[in-house]
Enzyme design. Sequence first.
Site, PDB file in Angstrom:
ATOM      1  N   TYR A  27       0.809  -1.191   0.029  1.00  0.00           N
ATOM      2  CA  TYR A  27      -0.020  -0.032  -0.037  1.00  0.00           C
ATOM      3  C   TYR A  27       1.064   1.394   0.018  1.00  0.00           C
ATOM      4  O   TYR A  27       1.068   1.880   1.079  1.00  0.00           O
ATOM      5  CB  TYR A  27      -0.891   0.123   0.946  1.00  0.00           C
ATOM      6  CG  TYR A  27      -1.688  -1.333   1.380  1.00  0.00           C
ATOM      7  CD1 TYR A  27      -2.745  -1.566   0.364  1.00  0.00           C
ATOM      8  CD2 TYR A  27      -1.489  -2.122   2.416  1.00  0.00           C
ATOM      9  CE1 TYR A  27      -3.241  -2.771   0.718  1.00  0.00           C
ATOM     10  CE2 TYR A  27      -2.261  -3.015   2.729  1.00  0.00           C
ATOM     11  CZ  TYR A  27      -3.111  -3.482   1.682  1.00  0.00           C
ATOM     12  OH  TYR A  27      -3.935  -4.694   2.031  1.00  0.00           O
ATOM     13  N   TRP A  31      -4.042   6.175   2.872  1.00  0.00           N
ATOM     14  CA  TRP A  31      -5.275   5.698   2.904  1.00  0.00           C
ATOM     15  C   TRP A  31      -5.934   6.357   4.221  1.00  0.00           C
ATOM     16  O   TRP A  31      -5.288   6.879   5.066  1.00  0.00           O
ATOM     17  CB  TRP A  31      -5.194   4.354   3.291  1.00  0.00           C
ATOM     18  CG  TRP A  31      -5.306   3.335   2.149  1.00  0.00           C
ATOM     19  CD1 TRP A  31      -6.640   2.743   1.828  1.00  0.00           C
ATOM     20  CD2 TRP A  31      -4.399   2.934   1.143  1.00  0.00           C
ATOM     21  NE1 TRP A  31      -6.475   1.765   0.814  1.00  0.00           N
ATOM     22  CE2 TRP A  31      -5.131   2.152   0.145  1.00  0.00           C
ATOM     23  CE3 TRP A  31      -3.043   3.235   0.650  1.00  0.00           C
ATOM     24  CZ2 TRP A  31      -4.391   1.582  -0.979  1.00  0.00           C
ATOM     25  CZ3 TRP A  31      -2.323   2.750  -0.427  1.00  0.00           C
ATOM     26  CH2 TRP A  31      -2.916   1.756  -1.132  1.00  0.00           C
ATOM     27  N   ASP A  34      -6.753   4.409   7.706  1.00  0.00           N
ATOM     28  CA  ASP A  34      -5.321   4.253   8.380  1.00  0.00           C
ATOM     29  C   ASP A  34      -4.719   5.509   8.750  1.00  0.00           C
ATOM     30  O   ASP A  34      -4.252   5.511   9.739  1.00  0.00           O
ATOM     31  CB  ASP A  34      -4.504   3.671   7.156  1.00  0.00           C
ATOM     32  CG  ASP A  34      -5.023   2.583   6.281  1.00  0.00           C
ATOM     33  OD1 ASP A  34      -6.044   2.386   5.849  1.00  0.00           O
ATOM     34  OD2 ASP A  34      -4.313   1.190   6.438  1.00  0.00           O
ATOM     35  N   TYR A  81       0.788   0.089  -7.943  1.00  0.00           N
ATOM     36  CA  TYR A  81      -0.416  -0.301  -7.382  1.00  0.00           C
ATOM     37  C   TYR A  81      -1.714  -0.390  -8.016  1.00  0.00           C
ATOM     38  O   TYR A  81      -1.854   0.207  -9.363  1.00  0.00           O
ATOM     39  CB  TYR A  81      -0.826   1.042  -6.401  1.00  0.00           C
ATOM     40  CG  TYR A  81      -1.813   0.446  -5.449  1.00  0.00           C
ATOM     41  CD1 TYR A  81      -1.709  -0.352  -4.621  1.00  0.00           C
ATOM     42  CD2 TYR A  81      -3.286   1.129  -5.723  1.00  0.00           C
ATOM     43  CE1 TYR A  81      -2.957  -0.633  -3.733  1.00  0.00           C
ATOM     44  CE2 TYR A  81      -4.282   0.701  -4.865  1.00  0.00           C
ATOM     45  CZ  TYR A  81      -4.200  -0.241  -3.865  1.00  0.00           C
ATOM     46  OH  TYR A  81      -5.042  -0.506  -3.267  1.00  0.00           O
ATOM     47  N   GLN A 107     -13.930   6.144   2.895  1.00  0.00           N
ATOM     48  CA  GLN A 107     -13.723   5.284   3.946  1.00  0.00           C
ATOM     49  C   GLN A 107     -14.188   5.752   5.505  1.00  0.00           C
ATOM     50  O   GLN A 107     -14.633   7.001   5.409  1.00  0.00           O
ATOM     51  CB  GLN A 107     -12.250   4.999   4.374  1.00  0.00           C
ATOM     52  CG  GLN A 107     -11.711   3.809   3.296  1.00  0.00           C
ATOM     53  CD  GLN A 107     -10.270   3.276   3.645  1.00  0.00           C
ATOM     54  OE1 GLN A 107      -9.469   4.064   4.265  1.00  0.00           O
ATOM     55  NE2 GLN A 107     -10.109   2.039   3.445  1.00  0.00           N
ATOM     56  N   ASP A 165     -12.742  -4.979   3.440  1.00  0.00           N
ATOM     57  CA  ASP A 165     -12.950  -5.277   1.987  1.00  0.00           C
ATOM     58  C   ASP A 165     -13.775  -6.371   1.239  1.00  0.00           C
ATOM     59  O   ASP A 165     -14.661  -6.343   0.518  1.00  0.00           O
ATOM     60  CB  ASP A 165     -11.648  -5.204   1.157  1.00  0.00           C
ATOM     61  CG  ASP A 165     -10.749  -4.034   1.307  1.00  0.00           C
ATOM     62  OD1 ASP A 165     -11.237  -3.243   2.188  1.00  0.00           O
ATOM     63  OD2 ASP A 165      -9.706  -3.845   0.932  1.00  0.00           O
ATOM     64  N   ARG A 202      -6.007 -13.558   0.221  1.00  0.00           N
ATOM     65  CA  ARG A 202      -6.516 -12.226  -0.514  1.00  0.00           C
ATOM     66  C   ARG A 202      -7.948 -12.579  -1.240  1.00  0.00           C
ATOM     67  O   ARG A 202      -8.357 -13.826  -1.419  1.00  0.00           O
ATOM     68  CB  ARG A 202      -5.588 -11.891  -1.592  1.00  0.00           C
ATOM     69  CG  ARG A 202      -4.049 -11.646  -0.960  1.00  0.00           C
ATOM     70  CD  ARG A 202      -4.089 -10.561   0.031  1.00  0.00           C
ATOM     71  NE  ARG A 202      -4.219  -9.156  -0.378  1.00  0.00           N
ATOM     72  CZ  ARG A 202      -3.985  -8.004   0.442  1.00  0.00           C
ATOM     73  NH1 ARG A 202      -3.530  -8.292   1.760  1.00  0.00           N
ATOM     74  NH2 ARG A 202      -4.129  -7.073   0.039  1.00  0.00           N
ATOM     75  N   TYR A 350      -8.022 -12.778   4.786  1.00  0.00           N
ATOM     76  CA  TYR A 350      -8.400 -10.982   4.763  1.00  0.00           C
ATOM     77  C   TYR A 350      -9.716 -10.854   5.949  1.00  0.00           C
ATOM     78  O   TYR A 350      -9.210 -11.159   7.151  1.00  0.00           O
ATOM     79  CB  TYR A 350      -8.722 -10.646   3.502  1.00  0.00           C
ATOM     80  CG  TYR A 350      -8.304  -9.192   2.853  1.00  0.00           C
ATOM     81  CD1 TYR A 350      -7.253  -8.779   3.247  1.00  0.00           C
ATOM     82  CD2 TYR A 350      -8.954  -8.753   1.928  1.00  0.00           C
ATOM     83  CE1 TYR A 350      -6.473  -7.540   2.961  1.00  0.00           C
ATOM     84  CE2 TYR A 350      -8.501  -7.447   1.548  1.00  0.00           C
ATOM     85  CZ  TYR A 350      -7.475  -6.889   1.879  1.00  0.00           C
ATOM     86  OH  TYR A 350      -6.891  -5.830   1.386  1.00  0.00           O
ATOM     87  N   TRP A 351     -10.635 -10.321   5.394  1.00  0.00           N
ATOM     88  CA  TRP A 351     -11.676  -9.853   6.407  1.00  0.00           C
ATOM     89  C   TRP A 351     -12.997 -10.935   6.484  1.00  0.00           C
ATOM     90  O   TRP A 351     -13.914 -10.791   6.949  1.00  0.00           O
ATOM     91  CB  TRP A 351     -12.474  -8.888   5.859  1.00  0.00           C
ATOM     92  CG  TRP A 351     -11.704  -7.413   5.987  1.00  0.00           C
ATOM     93  CD1 TRP A 351     -10.847  -6.941   4.876  1.00  0.00           C
ATOM     94  CD2 TRP A 351     -11.237  -6.463   7.137  1.00  0.00           C
ATOM     95  NE1 TRP A 351     -10.020  -5.917   5.590  1.00  0.00           N
ATOM     96  CE2 TRP A 351     -10.445  -5.665   6.731  1.00  0.00           C
ATOM     97  CE3 TRP A 351     -11.847  -6.579   8.314  1.00  0.00           C
ATOM     98  CZ2 TRP A 351     -10.042  -4.324   7.740  1.00  0.00           C
ATOM     99  CZ3 TRP A 351     -11.505  -5.553   9.293  1.00  0.00           C
ATOM    100  CH2 TRP A 351     -10.877  -4.646   8.804  1.00  0.00           C
ATOM    101  N   GLU A 394      -0.610  -7.128   9.221  1.00  0.00           N
ATOM    102  CA  GLU A 394      -1.876  -6.517   8.949  1.00  0.00           C
ATOM    103  C   GLU A 394      -3.145  -7.367   9.403  1.00  0.00           C
ATOM    104  O   GLU A 394      -4.044  -6.702  10.002  1.00  0.00           O
ATOM    105  CB  GLU A 394      -2.274  -6.654   7.189  1.00  0.00           C
ATOM    106  CG  GLU A 394      -3.172  -5.880   6.689  1.00  0.00           C
ATOM    107  CD  GLU A 394      -3.357  -5.770   4.981  1.00  0.00           C
ATOM    108  OE1 GLU A 394      -2.443  -6.817   4.443  1.00  0.00           O
ATOM    109  OE2 GLU A 394      -3.837  -5.235   4.355  1.00  0.00           O
TER     110      GLU A 394
HETATM  111  C1  GLC Z   1      -6.715  -3.006   3.148  1.00  0.00           C
HETATM  112  C2  GLC Z   1      -8.097  -2.777   4.185  1.00  0.00           C
HETATM  113  C3  GLC Z   1      -8.429  -1.556   4.329  1.00  0.00           C
HETATM  114  C4  GLC Z   1      -7.298  -0.560   4.492  1.00  0.00           C
HETATM  115  C5  GLC Z   1      -6.075  -0.854   3.195  1.00  0.00           C
HETATM  116  C6  GLC Z   1      -4.792  -0.067   3.412  1.00  0.00           C
HETATM  117  O1  GLC Z   1      -7.770  -2.768   1.890  1.00  0.00           O
HETATM  118  O2  GLC Z   1      -8.890  -3.881   4.026  1.00  0.00           O
HETATM  119  O3  GLC Z   1      -9.257  -1.307   5.505  1.00  0.00           O
HETATM  120  O4  GLC Z   1      -7.458   0.816   4.492  1.00  0.00           O
HETATM  121  O5  GLC Z   1      -5.929  -2.033   3.304  1.00  0.00           O
HETATM  122  O6  GLC Z   1      -4.300  -0.506   4.796  1.00  0.00           O
END
Ligand code: GLC
Length: 429
Positions: A27, A31, A34, A81, A107, A165, A202, A350-351, A394
């Site tokens: 990343y 963000w 974040d 990216y 967000q 996500d 992912r 992930y989530w 993460e």
């Molecule tokens: C992932 C997370 C998101 C976060 C981003 C950057 O996409 O799901 O919540 O903002 O990473 O860390």
Amino acid sequence: MSILELSKSVLNKNWKGKFTIPSPRLYPFQWNWDSGFIALGNLHVQPERALLEIESLFSGQWGNGFLPHILFHNAEEHSSYFPSADYWNSHVSKHSTPTLKSSGITQPPVHGFVLEEMLNHGLDTNRIAILVEKAIAYHTYLYNQREYANTGLVAIWHNWESGMDNSVWWDSIFERIDVDSIRKIELGRKDIHEVKESESTRPKDLDYKRYLYLVDELRGSHFENVPSDFPFQVIDPVFNAILIKSNRSLIKIGKQLGINTALLETKLEESISHFDKYLWNEDQGLYFPYDLVVNEQIKVHCSGSYVPIFANIPSVDRVTKMLDQLKKYKDFHLFPSCFPTENKFETKNYWRGPVWININWMIWKGMLSYNLTKEAEILRTQTIALVEKYGVYEYFNPYLETTAKTGIGGADFSWTAALIIDMIKQKDK
Ligand code: GLC
């Protein structure tokens, strides 16, 4: 190195002069939510950076108050990216910032409670006051463009807007996106090359195509509004709880700073009375998202079900009952992003099961505000121990018994570092 020192070094490593990237390579830009969490950690160690972080974020605010989820600072330096600044093409919106490319979705609005913390830490009142005005403008955008039927509750239009996500919460929505219409979407994913075991950690390609389908549709309407048949229109309890929490903060500090918060006061009242109506499920004793396309709750047990505790939304009695339910889950760390009792649960994806530190942090803060000090302390020490054992990653495997050697996803993850710093420093207060 102690976990505190390690966390500080992660924040230093990811600092880019005016803002912090979430994780190296994976990343490489700024963000939105974040930055809010990162600022909370930096407040304890480098407070000037905390202020610069939020100032940088609001430098990307659009003319209509909208605050993008990614700011592509120095976009040309990081062609790696996806979806890129050019893919988003934020300049299709007449409101976008001419000098800074960004995404066209937002967000969760964490900035209000972050600004309150900054004021409590004694940072420059004038600079904070400017940011408070900007945060109010962002909430005003949310009420102008996203409010559902005068409820004080706002809709999100993309799973990335939730910050969670590929949460199981969004599965039923994605099932309604017709594969035929997304067949032509080209994927240029980079994330899968940056993390280990990407096929199990992912989002799947098919899901990713659906995410891009939504981006394409939103770009088509200049990120201004959604067609009435747009498939993703949800009242997310996490996004709305964070909005309520930040409203409370902005109202409080707005009064101290002499800033008008009348709209936020009206909307706060409306949202509290409607939160229960749409998002509380009495049978399951949990909060769930409300899908505006089919007018139904999405009833899956996720960590997000507890985030309303952060904003003092449930009564004390209700919080006790919600937390009592957890006693039966003895073999995994709280709070898994999807509970292992759900058939969609995945250990590493992930989530869809792993533990995320920002969600734990919000629930921990909520517990403290209800004076649930014993429960809060257990959560705090468990969360710090998880990061101590598996690294500043993460997300984390939620099982207590696991052969895992490290955390999952991006290494040197900034909000993990920042919130662990906050949890450690809390003890010293
Ligand atoms: C992932 C997370 C998101 C976060 C981003 C950057 O996409 O799901 O919540 O903002 O990473 O860390």
